[in-house]
Scaffold this active site. Structure first.
Site, PDB file in Angstrom:
ATOM      1  N   TYR A  88       0.792  -1.165   0.063  1.00  0.00           N
ATOM      2  CA  TYR A  88       0.006   0.003   0.077  1.00  0.00           C
ATOM      3  C   TYR A  88       0.713   1.237  -0.073  1.00  0.00           C
ATOM      4  CZ  TYR A  88      -4.229   2.508   1.378  1.00  0.00           C
ATOM      5  OH  TYR A  88      -5.319   3.419   1.379  1.00  0.00           O
ATOM      6  N   SER A 179       1.445  -7.899   1.181  1.00  0.00           N
ATOM      7  CA  SER A 179       0.502  -7.110   1.875  1.00  0.00           C
ATOM      8  C   SER A 179      -0.391  -6.600   0.720  1.00  0.00           C
ATOM      9  CB  SER A 179       1.433  -5.866   2.289  1.00  0.00           C
ATOM     10  OG  SER A 179       0.382  -5.075   2.969  1.00  0.00           O
ATOM     11  N   ASP A 265       0.709 -10.408  13.177  1.00  0.00           N
ATOM     12  CA  ASP A 265       0.615  -9.190  12.256  1.00  0.00           C
ATOM     13  C   ASP A 265      -0.702  -8.458  12.669  1.00  0.00           C
ATOM     14  OD1 ASP A 265       0.093  -7.713   9.896  1.00  0.00           O
ATOM     15  OD2 ASP A 265       0.600  -9.220   8.401  1.00  0.00           O
ATOM     16  N   HIS A 294       3.869  -8.138  10.338  1.00  0.00           N
ATOM     17  CA  HIS A 294       3.472  -8.108   8.994  1.00  0.00           C
ATOM     18  C   HIS A 294       4.760  -8.336   8.113  1.00  0.00           C
ATOM     19  CE1 HIS A 294       0.763  -6.659   5.757  1.00  0.00           C
ATOM     20  NE2 HIS A 294       1.634  -5.687   5.332  1.00  0.00           N
TER      21      HIS A 294
END
Length: 315
Positions: A88, A179, A265, A294
């Site tokens: 992101y 992700s 995470d 993460h």
């Protein structure tokens, strides 16, 4: 393999729109009204073992999407290929970013997410409607306006662009991402029916009906903000998200896949990731990292990815 493959059975609570397949067929038909228009130009670097090329192609609405292509220096034989999507806020980045896949013998296409940082592709399409200040909530009032409709369509075109190159064996092309990139890769495994492999780490964009409850961290916190700001729009937003949830795309996937995630995470919590793995329709393997967040398995995930891809794509 590093770590241990485990068995996971975590059913989803997400539902699927009755017109899910029709919506995506319409979206891709609309996208393909514009010629793919792939361009490829050498990009000068000081590298001696890897050649880098600037690539553009037409994405959703004809927007020119930018990517880097990296290949072993002087490669002429048909190569297996991988399309990579990033997290992101990220895009293709610098021309010298992440040389691992090309060094291992692949044609490696790294693609911008339109409008996001570290990239060079504008999002020149109006979103419509209010947002909570981020890509995740742009255009949420309608699946036709939603930001990720354009991103997913761009990603399908990226696969088509890589397959169109004479240097690439179109039957040996896969996707890789972490992700947000992992969520996009999962969606591609469902939208592109004949991918050769899918490599996914800590995927975002999964179990979106519960994501705001499961994570208080960004970017999912943007959903909480959106729901708080626009109390009467929550139901419409959740309905929009059903079309983009990686869980619903994973059901349609048939490419061999490896997935990893950290059990601590907070960004993409395991409770959002594991339903997507459970729903995945093809051959699948998952590695869980009990003490990691993460970053999941980090470099060990990269080792696993190289081994998994080599066994199926034969670089």
């Amino acid at each position: 393999m590093r770590g241990e493959f485990v068995t996971v059975d975590t059913p989803t609570t997400q539902t699927e729109p009755a017109d899910f397949d029709a919506f995506w067929a319409e979206t891709l038909d609309e996208t393909r009204q514009h010629p793919l228009g792939v361009t490829i130009e050498p990009h000068p670097t000081r590298l001696t073992a890897i050649d880098v090329f600037e690539v553009t192609f037409a994405g959703f609405g004809g927007t020119q999407i930018r990517a880097w292509l990296r290949v072993p220096h002087g490669a002429t034989a048909p190569l297996p290929g991988l399309v990579q999507f990033f997290g992101y806020g990220n895009g293709r980045g610098h021309a010298l970013r992440d040389l691992r896949w090309a060094a291992a013998g692949y044609a490696h296409l790294v693609v911008d997410a339109r409008g996001q940082g570290h990239g060079d592709t504008d999002d020149d399409h109006p979103d419509g409607g209010p947002s909570a200040g981020g890509f995740l909530t742009r255009g949420l009032r309608s699946p036709h306006e939603y930001y990720y409709r354009r991103v997913y369509a761009d990603a399908v075109r990226a696969v088509e662009a890589l397959r169109s190159l004479d240097l690439v064996d179109a039957s040996r092309v896969g996707v890789v991402g972490a992700s947000q990139g992992g969520g996009i890769a999962l969606a591609m495994a469902g939208l592109v029916p004949d991918l050769a492999v899918a490599i996914i780490q800590a995927p975002f964009l999964s179990e979106l009906n519960r994501a705001a409850e499961l994570s208080s961290e960004a970017p999912y916190a943007l959903l909480t903000q959106y729901f708080a700001d626009r109390r009467l729009d929550r139901a419409a937003a959740l309905d929009t998200l059903r079309y983009f949830d990686a869980v619903n795309h994973a059901k349609r996937a048939n490419a061999p896949a490896i997935l990893s995630t950290g059990l601590r995470d907070g960004v993409t919590p395991p409770a959002s990731v594991l339903p997507a793995f459970t729903a995945y329709g093809g051959e699948k393997h998952i590695v869980l990292w009990p003490d990691n967040g993460h970053e999941a398995g980090g470099d060990l995930d990269e080792e696993n990815a190289l081994e998994f891809a080599a066994a199926r794509l034969r670089p």
